[in-house]
Design an enzyme around this catalytic site. Structure first.
Site, PDB file in Angstrom:
ATOM      1  N   ASP A  37       0.825  -1.210   0.000  1.00 21.18           N
ATOM      2  CA  ASP A  37       0.000   0.000   0.000  1.00 21.18           C
ATOM      3  C   ASP A  37       0.857   1.257   0.000  1.00 21.18           C
ATOM      4  O   ASP A  37       0.529   2.250  -0.654  1.00 21.18           O
ATOM      5  CB  ASP A  37      -0.904   0.022   1.245  1.00 21.18           C
ATOM      6  CG  ASP A  37      -2.010  -1.008   1.152  1.00 21.18           C
ATOM      7  OD1 ASP A  37      -2.110  -1.657   0.077  1.00 21.18           O
ATOM      8  OD2 ASP A  37      -2.748  -1.184   2.132  1.00 21.18           O
ATOM      9  N   ASP A  41       0.802   4.274  -2.675  1.00 23.40           N
ATOM     10  CA  ASP A  41       0.549   5.667  -2.271  1.00 23.40           C
ATOM     11  C   ASP A  41       1.675   6.592  -2.719  1.00 23.40           C
ATOM     12  O   ASP A  41       1.442   7.726  -3.135  1.00 23.40           O
ATOM     13  CB  ASP A  41       0.388   5.757  -0.749  1.00 23.40           C
ATOM     14  CG  ASP A  41      -0.904   5.098  -0.288  1.00 23.40           C
ATOM     15  OD1 ASP A  41      -1.796   4.888  -1.137  1.00 23.40           O
ATOM     16  OD2 ASP A  41      -1.006   4.783   0.910  1.00 23.40           O
ATOM     17  N   SER A  86     -33.434  -7.990 -20.932  1.00 20.11           N
ATOM     18  CA  SER A  86     -33.445  -8.818 -19.715  1.00 20.11           C
ATOM     19  C   SER A  86     -33.586 -10.271 -20.145  1.00 20.11           C
ATOM     20  O   SER A  86     -33.896 -10.567 -21.296  1.00 20.11           O
ATOM     21  CB  SER A  86     -34.602  -8.410 -18.821  1.00 20.11           C
ATOM     22  OG  SER A  86     -35.809  -8.600 -19.510  1.00 20.11           O
ATOM     23  N   GLU A 123     -23.092 -19.428 -15.758  1.00 19.85           N
ATOM     24  CA  GLU A 123     -22.448 -18.516 -14.805  1.00 19.85           C
ATOM     25  C   GLU A 123     -23.420 -18.130 -13.705  1.00 19.85           C
ATOM     26  O   GLU A 123     -24.630 -18.175 -13.900  1.00 19.85           O
ATOM     27  CB  GLU A 123     -21.918 -17.269 -15.531  1.00 19.85           C
ATOM     28  CG  GLU A 123     -22.967 -16.481 -16.272  1.00 19.85           C
ATOM     29  CD  GLU A 123     -22.400 -15.589 -17.386  1.00 19.85           C
ATOM     30  OE1 GLU A 123     -21.402 -15.972 -18.026  1.00 19.85           O
ATOM     31  OE2 GLU A 123     -22.968 -14.510 -17.602  1.00 19.85           O
ATOM     32  N   LYS A 125     -25.739 -15.889 -11.418  1.00 20.28           N
ATOM     33  CA  LYS A 125     -26.496 -14.677 -11.730  1.00 20.28           C
ATOM     34  C   LYS A 125     -26.362 -13.715 -10.557  1.00 20.28           C
ATOM     35  O   LYS A 125     -26.972 -13.907  -9.510  1.00 20.28           O
ATOM     36  CB  LYS A 125     -27.961 -15.028 -11.975  1.00 20.28           C
ATOM     37  CG  LYS A 125     -28.796 -13.841 -12.382  1.00 20.28           C
ATOM     38  CD  LYS A 125     -30.209 -14.273 -12.753  1.00 20.28           C
ATOM     39  CE  LYS A 125     -31.019 -13.096 -13.263  1.00 20.28           C
ATOM     40  NZ  LYS A 125     -31.107 -11.994 -12.296  1.00 20.28           N
ATOM     41  N   CYS A 421     -51.590 -25.988  31.117  1.00 22.06           N
ATOM     42  CA  CYS A 421     -52.104 -26.422  32.418  1.00 22.06           C
ATOM     43  C   CYS A 421     -53.137 -25.479  33.027  1.00 22.06           C
ATOM     44  O   CYS A 421     -53.617 -25.715  34.128  1.00 22.06           O
ATOM     45  CB  CYS A 421     -50.943 -26.613  33.386  1.00 22.06           C
ATOM     46  SG  CYS A 421     -50.189 -25.051  33.900  1.00 22.06           S
ATOM     47  N   CYS A 436     -45.666 -19.329  32.661  1.00 20.34           N
ATOM     48  CA  CYS A 436     -46.712 -20.116  33.302  1.00 20.34           C
ATOM     49  C   CYS A 436     -46.342 -20.224  34.778  1.00 20.34           C
ATOM     50  O   CYS A 436     -45.200 -20.525  35.115  1.00 20.34           O
ATOM     51  CB  CYS A 436     -46.790 -21.504  32.659  1.00 20.34           C
ATOM     52  SG  CYS A 436     -47.556 -22.747  33.696  1.00 20.34           S
TER      53      CYS A 436
END
Ligand code: ZN
Length: 449
Positions: A37, A41, A86, A123, A125, A421, A436
Site C-alpha cells: 500500500d 501511495d 433482460s 455462470e 447470476k 395447564c 406459566c
C-alpha cells in the site's frame, strides 16, 4: 521548459500511470497484489505532484482522476447502441426443460443437427446493477445504467471510481469501439462491514447488496460512490467495431480478461439440460460461501453463431435463460397466533401461517420471540406478512404489510392462563417474558425437564 525536458516529463507521467494501473489491476482484478500500500501511495503522490506541476499533461484517463472533484448536476440519458435485454426466467427444472425445447431445440432443428447436446456457458447470476461501459480506442469514455433496456443513465463519473474497471484496456491493439456489459455489485463482506459502520455513525443502512450497488451508482457526487466498496464482473458485449468477435461466449470472456476486464471465476461450460442442472445444484450448494450475492444461474448458448441464428425476441434473447433460485422472501397470511410453553415456563408466541414455499422449504410457522414482539411489529391475525428464509436460517417475519390489513384483523394478547395447564401466567416487573405459574404441575415444564 525545453522540449527535451518536456518529453522526459511526459514519458515519466505515462510510466507512472501505467504502473499504478498495473497495481490496480493486480489488486482489484486478479486479487493478487504486486505492491505494498505504501508503494502504491508513494507513486500516486508522485503522479499527482507531477500533474499539478504540468497541468497541460493532465489527462482524464489518469488513475489520479478516478474520483472527480465535483458532483454532476443531473443524470443524462443515454440510448444504448444495442438494447440491454433482460433474460427470460425459469423457476424450476420443468420450466428450464420447456425453455430449452421451445427456444433452442425446436428452432434449431431446421438448421442444426438435432440430437447433439448443445454447449452452454453457465455462470452465477449476480444480484447487483447491470451496466454498460464503452471503450473507444482502448479508453473508457462512457458508463451507463441499464435503465429500461433502451435508454439508461450516464454514470461515467461513478463507474470510473470502481478500481476493478480499467480506465484503459490492456493490449496493443484495442478495438476502435468496445462496449462491455457487466454487473456492478457490493461483495457480501464489504456490504456487512459497510452496514456495521453506518450503524455506528447512525447513517442509513442498505437493505441488501443489490440495493447497495444500485444506490451507490445513482449518486450525483462521485466522491460518495468512491467510498462504497463496489466490484464488477463483465459478462457480455454490446456495440463493437474494429474487432474480430470470437466464435463462442467462453472465448469472448477470455478475450475480455486479456483486455484487463474482470469476469466471474465461477463460470463454466456445460453440456445440455443435464449439464445445466448439475451446474445449478453445484452453485446452489456453494451459494452461502460465495463472496457475492446471487439469485440464480444463467445459461447462454456458447456458440455465437448459434446465438445469432436463434436471435432475439421483443424482450429477451432466445439463447439465454436465468434459472432462478427459489425465492427467499414470500408473502403469506397469519392464520392464528398461538403460545408455546417452554421448559422454563416461558410463553413464546408463534404465528401459524398459510403454508408458503420460501427458500426451498414450505413454511407454516414463524416464532415471534416474546410477547413484546407482538406489539413492536404490531402483528394481528389476518395480517399479510413477508416471510424470509435464507440458507439454513429459521424462517422469520420481516415485515407486516399494514396496507393489506383486513378490517377484522384481531390483536392477540398474552393469555392470562397457561395454554397447557391453565395455571395463571406471571409477568415479572420489567421483564419481556410471560411465564406459566404452574411450575411442575405444568406438563410442558415437566416434560422438558
Ligand atoms: Zn403451564
Amino acid at each position: 521548459m525545453a522540449p527535451k525536458n518536456e518529453k522526459v516529463v511526459f514519458l515519466k507521467l505515462e510510466k507512472l500511470r501505467e504502473t499504478i494501473e498495473q497495481y490496480n489491476f493486480a489488486y482489484y482484478v486478479l486479487d493478487d497484489p504486486v505492491a505494498s500500500d505504501s508503494e502504491y501511495d508513494r507513486l500516486m503522490r508522485q503522479l499527482e505532484a507531477l500533474e499539478e506541476k504540468y497541468p497541460n499533461f493532465s489527462v482524464l484517463n489518469s488513475p489520479s482522476q478516478r474520483v472527480g472533484v465535483r458532483p454532476i448536476r443531473e443524470f443524462k440519458e443515454v440510448r444504448h447502441g444495442l438494447p440491454m435485454l433482460s433474460l427470460e426466467n425459469a423457476l424450476s427444472k420443468t420450466e428450464l426443460a420447456n425453455w430449452l425445447d421451445r427456444r433452442v431445440k425446436r428452432p434449431l432443428k431446421a438448421v442444426e443437427v438435432a440430437g447433439t447436446d448443445i454447449d452452454f456457458a453457465a455462470e452465477p447470476k449476480l444480484d447487483g446493477a447491470a451496466v454498460s461501459v464503452r471503450y473507444e480506442k482502448g479508453l473508457l469514455v462512457l458508463g451507463c445504467t441499464r435503465g429500461d433496456g433502451n435508454i439508461g443513465e450516464d454514470i461515467t463519473h461513478n463507474i470510473r471510481t470502481i478500481r476493478a474497471v480499467p480506465l484503459r484496456l490492456k493490449g496493443r491493439h484495442p478495438p476502435s469501439v468496445l462496449e462491455v456489459r457487466g454487473e456492478v455489485f457490493m461483495p457480501k463482506a464489504n456490504f456487512m462491514e459497510y452496514n456495521a459502520q453506518a450503524l455506528e455513525k447512525d447513517e442509513k443502512l442498505f437493505v441488501n447488496p443489490r440495493n447497495a450497488a444500485a444506490g451507490s451508482l445513482r449518486q450525483l457526487d462521485p466522491r460518495l460512490t468512491a467510498q462504497r466498496p463496489l466490484d464488477i464482473f463483465f459478462y457480455g458485449i454490446g456495440d463493437v467495431s474494429g474487432w474480430n468477435t470470437p466464435d463462442s461466449h467462453s472465448e469472448l470472456l477470455k478475450k475480455l480478461r486479456d483486455f484487463g476486464l474482470k469476469t466471474c471465476h465461477d463460470s463454466k461450460i456445460v453440456k445440455g439440460l443435464q449439464g445445466c442442472l448439475d451446474y445449478y445444484s453445484s452453485i446452489s450448494k456453494k451459494r452461502d460461501d460465495l463472496p457475492y450475492e446471487i439469485d440464480g444461474v444463467v445459461y447462454k448458448v456458447d456458440s455465437l453463431r448459434i446465438q445469432s441464428e436463434l436471435g432475439l425476441s421483443r424482450r429477451h434473447p432466445n439463447w439465454a435463460v436465468a434459472h432462478k433460485f427459489p425465492p427467499q422472501e414470500e408473502i403469506t397470511i397469519v392464520k392464528s397466533i398461538e403460545f408455546q410453553v417452554g421448559r422454563t415456563g416461558a410463553l413464546t408466541p408463534v404465528a401459524r401461517l398459510h403454508p408458503v414455499f420460501v427458500g426451498g422449504v414450505t413454511v407454516s410457522n414463524a416464532t415471534l420471540h416474546n410477547v413484546d414482539e407482538l406489539k413492536r411489529i404490531d402483528i394481528r391475525v389476518g395480517d399479510s406478512v413477508i416471510i424470509s428464509r435464507a440458507g439454513d436460517v429459521i424462517p422469520k417475519i420481516v415485515k407486516v404489510l399494514r396496507e393489506r390489513r383486513p378490517k377484522n384483523a384481531s390483536i392477540v394478547d398474552a393469555p392470562r392462563s397457561c395454554p397447557i395447564c391453565s395455571s395463571d401466567t406471571i409477568r415479572a416487573e420489567g421483564e419481556t417474558v410471560v411465564r406459566c405459574g404452574g411450575g411442575l404441575i405444568c406438563l410442558a415444564q415437566l416434560k422438558e425437564r
